[in-house]
Design an enzyme around this catalytic site. Sequence first.
Site, PDB file in Angstrom:
ATOM      1  N   CYS A   1      31.534  27.756  28.277  1.00 32.75           N
ATOM      2  CA  CYS A   1      32.207  27.336  29.514  1.00 32.75           C
ATOM      3  C   CYS A   1      33.550  26.706  29.154  1.00 32.75           C
ATOM      4  O   CYS A   1      33.783  26.300  28.010  1.00 32.75           O
ATOM      5  CB  CYS A   1      31.313  26.380  30.311  1.00 32.75           C
ATOM      6  SG  CYS A   1      31.501  24.639  29.925  1.00 32.75           S
TER       7      CYS A   1
ATOM      8  N   CYS B   1      33.432  23.364  27.454  1.00 25.58           N
ATOM      9  CA  CYS B   1      32.976  23.489  26.060  1.00 25.58           C
ATOM     10  C   CYS B   1      34.120  24.020  25.188  1.00 25.58           C
ATOM     11  O   CYS B   1      34.294  23.583  24.048  1.00 25.58           O
ATOM     12  CB  CYS B   1      31.751  24.398  25.963  1.00 25.58           C
ATOM     13  SG  CYS B   1      30.210  23.565  26.411  1.00 25.58           S
TER      14      CYS B   1
ATOM     15  N   ASP C   1      42.964  16.274  34.474  1.00 29.26           N
ATOM     16  CA  ASP C   1      42.614  17.411  35.321  1.00 29.26           C
ATOM     17  C   ASP C   1      43.844  18.307  35.475  1.00 29.26           C
ATOM     18  O   ASP C   1      44.959  17.826  35.660  1.00 29.26           O
ATOM     19  CB  ASP C   1      42.135  16.913  36.695  1.00 29.26           C
ATOM     20  CG  ASP C   1      41.416  17.995  37.471  1.00 29.26           C
ATOM     21  OD1 ASP C   1      40.197  17.863  37.694  1.00 29.26           O
ATOM     22  OD2 ASP C   1      42.074  18.997  37.864  1.00 29.26           O
TER      23      ASP C   1
ATOM     24  N   HIS D   1      26.701  20.193  26.409  1.00 33.07           N
ATOM     25  CA  HIS D   1      26.730  20.903  27.700  1.00 33.07           C
ATOM     26  C   HIS D   1      25.478  20.579  28.518  1.00 33.07           C
ATOM     27  O   HIS D   1      24.355  20.881  28.122  1.00 33.07           O
ATOM     28  CB  HIS D   1      26.831  22.416  27.499  1.00 33.07           C
ATOM     29  CG  HIS D   1      26.919  23.148  28.811  1.00 33.07           C
ATOM     30  ND1 HIS D   1      28.097  23.648  29.316  1.00 33.07           N
ATOM     31  CD2 HIS D   1      25.970  23.419  29.740  1.00 33.07           C
ATOM     32  CE1 HIS D   1      27.863  24.189  30.508  1.00 33.07           C
ATOM     33  NE2 HIS D   1      26.582  24.063  30.777  1.00 33.07           N
TER      34      HIS D   1
ATOM     35  N   ASN E   1      30.815  15.486  41.472  1.00 28.95           N
ATOM     36  CA  ASN E   1      30.475  16.542  42.421  1.00 28.95           C
ATOM     37  C   ASN E   1      29.216  17.220  41.880  1.00 28.95           C
ATOM     38  O   ASN E   1      29.136  17.520  40.687  1.00 28.95           O
ATOM     39  CB  ASN E   1      31.618  17.555  42.535  1.00 28.95           C
ATOM     40  CG  ASN E   1      32.849  16.946  43.170  1.00 28.95           C
ATOM     41  OD1 ASN E   1      32.740  16.060  44.014  1.00 28.95           O
ATOM     42  ND2 ASN E   1      34.016  17.398  42.763  1.00 28.95           N
TER      43      ASN E   1
ATOM     44  N   GLY F   1      30.692  20.448  45.997  1.00 25.55           N
ATOM     45  CA  GLY F   1      32.064  20.719  45.553  1.00 25.55           C
ATOM     46  C   GLY F   1      32.204  20.953  44.065  1.00 25.55           C
ATOM     47  O   GLY F   1      33.320  20.996  43.535  1.00 25.55           O
TER      48      GLY F   1
ATOM     49  N   HIS G   1      29.674  22.115  34.038  1.00 23.62           N
ATOM     50  CA  HIS G   1      29.511  21.255  32.856  1.00 23.62           C
ATOM     51  C   HIS G   1      29.775  19.857  33.404  1.00 23.62           C
ATOM     52  O   HIS G   1      30.906  19.574  33.840  1.00 23.62           O
ATOM     53  CB  HIS G   1      30.509  21.667  31.756  1.00 23.62           C
ATOM     54  CG  HIS G   1      30.388  20.879  30.483  1.00 23.62           C
ATOM     55  ND1 HIS G   1      30.405  21.465  29.221  1.00 23.62           N
ATOM     56  CD2 HIS G   1      30.269  19.541  30.258  1.00 23.62           C
ATOM     57  CE1 HIS G   1      30.297  20.527  28.289  1.00 23.62           C
ATOM     58  NE2 HIS G   1      30.220  19.342  28.899  1.00 23.62           N
TER      59      HIS G   1
ATOM     60  N   HIS H   1      30.740  16.397  34.713  1.00 26.01           N
ATOM     61  CA  HIS H   1      31.966  15.631  34.481  1.00 26.01           C
ATOM     62  C   HIS H   1      32.114  14.581  35.564  1.00 26.01           C
ATOM     63  O   HIS H   1      31.728  14.786  36.716  1.00 26.01           O
ATOM     64  CB  HIS H   1      33.191  16.549  34.455  1.00 26.01           C
ATOM     65  CG  HIS H   1      33.263  17.476  35.631  1.00 26.01           C
ATOM     66  ND1 HIS H   1      32.530  18.650  35.702  1.00 26.01           N
ATOM     67  CD2 HIS H   1      33.952  17.399  36.784  1.00 26.01           C
ATOM     68  CE1 HIS H   1      32.785  19.253  36.851  1.00 26.01           C
ATOM     69  NE2 HIS H   1      33.638  18.508  37.532  1.00 26.01           N
TER      70      HIS H   1
ATOM     71  N   HIS I   1      34.856  12.430  37.618  1.00 17.46           N
ATOM     72  CA  HIS I   1      36.274  12.352  37.986  1.00 17.46           C
ATOM     73  C   HIS I   1      36.689  10.883  38.052  1.00 17.46           C
ATOM     74  O   HIS I   1      36.036  10.082  38.735  1.00 17.46           O
ATOM     75  CB  HIS I   1      36.509  12.959  39.371  1.00 17.46           C
ATOM     76  CG  HIS I   1      36.282  14.432  39.476  1.00 17.46           C
ATOM     77  ND1 HIS I   1      37.312  15.352  39.498  1.00 17.46           N
ATOM     78  CD2 HIS I   1      35.145  15.166  39.587  1.00 17.46           C
ATOM     79  CE1 HIS I   1      36.818  16.573  39.618  1.00 17.46           C
ATOM     80  NE2 HIS I   1      35.499  16.493  39.683  1.00 17.46           N
TER      81      HIS I   1
HETATM   82  P1  5GP Z   1      34.490  20.069  40.088  1.00 19.41           P
HETATM   83  O1  5GP Z   1      34.959  20.637  41.387  1.00 19.41           O
HETATM   84  O2  5GP Z   1      33.649  21.044  39.302  1.00 19.41           O
HETATM   85  O3  5GP Z   1      33.854  18.720  40.217  1.00 19.41           O
HETATM   86  O4  5GP Z   1      35.800  19.764  39.266  1.00 19.41           O
HETATM   87  C1  5GP Z   1      36.311  20.612  38.313  1.00 19.41           C
HETATM   88  C2  5GP Z   1      37.683  20.095  37.992  1.00 19.41           C
HETATM   89  O5  5GP Z   1      38.105  20.698  36.793  1.00 19.41           O
HETATM   90  C3  5GP Z   1      38.731  20.449  39.062  1.00 19.41           C
HETATM   91  O6  5GP Z   1      39.326  19.256  39.538  1.00 19.41           O
HETATM   92  C4  5GP Z   1      39.712  21.348  38.331  1.00 19.41           C
HETATM   93  O7  5GP Z   1      41.049  21.120  38.701  1.00 19.41           O
HETATM   94  C5  5GP Z   1      39.471  21.008  36.868  1.00 19.41           C
HETATM   95  N1  5GP Z   1      39.679  22.106  35.945  1.00 19.41           N
HETATM   96  C6  5GP Z   1      39.233  23.383  36.084  1.00 19.41           C
HETATM   97  N2  5GP Z   1      39.579  24.127  35.028  1.00 19.41           N
HETATM   98  C7  5GP Z   1      40.263  23.293  34.195  1.00 19.41           C
HETATM   99  C8  5GP Z   1      40.874  23.492  32.928  1.00 19.41           C
HETATM  100  O8  5GP Z   1      40.864  24.569  32.342  1.00 19.41           O
HETATM  101  N3  5GP Z   1      41.465  22.409  32.363  1.00 19.41           N
HETATM  102  C9  5GP Z   1      41.504  21.183  32.980  1.00 19.41           C
HETATM  103  N4  5GP Z   1      42.116  20.200  32.348  1.00 19.41           N
HETATM  104  N5  5GP Z   1      40.923  20.975  34.177  1.00 19.41           N
HETATM  105  C10 5GP Z   1      40.315  22.016  34.769  1.00 19.41           C
HETATM  106 ZN    ZN Z   2      30.080  23.490  28.711  1.00 17.08          ZN
END
Ligand code: 5GP
Ligand code: ZN
Length: 113
Positions: free
Chosen positions: A3, A6, A29, A45, A86, A92, A97, A99, A101
């Site tokens: 992913c 990862c 982000d 992961h 999320n 959302g 993976h 995380h 925010h």
């Molecule tokens: P989720 O909606 O899954 O809680 O948040 C995923 C977050 O990862 C989003 O805010 C998105 O902008 C961020 N994101 C997605 N792909 C990448 C990436 O390749 N690099 C970075 N730095 N952030 C990413």
């Molecule tokens: Zn991962």
Amino acid sequence: MACIFCQIINKEAPAEIVYEDEKIIAFKDIHPVAPVHILVVPKRHIDSVEDLKEKDRELAGRLILVAKEVAQQFSINKSGYKLVFNVGRGGGQIIDHIHLHLIGGWKKNAIRS
Ligand code: 5GP
Ligand code: ZN
């Protein structure tokens, strides 16, 4: 293929890393929703909060403590910030993976929505 988070952890994909230790990494982000928007991510992961087990108790706690440390690093600890997980598509979550925010750095108090 691993992913995207990862891949960032394994330094196979670029990211602006702002914190790293043995178990946790934090990076900016790519699409920030606020002046400070950092993702705090365990290196192992785990898909989502829904997949956390009792044995992950310490790691889950560390995510919050690291977020707090990074908030200090970005000088938003005094002004305040949001910590958000999320969970699942309905919550959302786009990247499967887990995380945390860390969001803040607004000039004035964040408007409640
Ligand atoms: P989720 O909606 O899954 O809680 O948040 C995923 C977050 O990862 C989003 O805010 C998105 O902008 C961020 N994101 C997605 N792909 C990448 C990436 O390749 N690099 C970075 N730095 N952030 C990413
Ligand atoms: Zn991962």
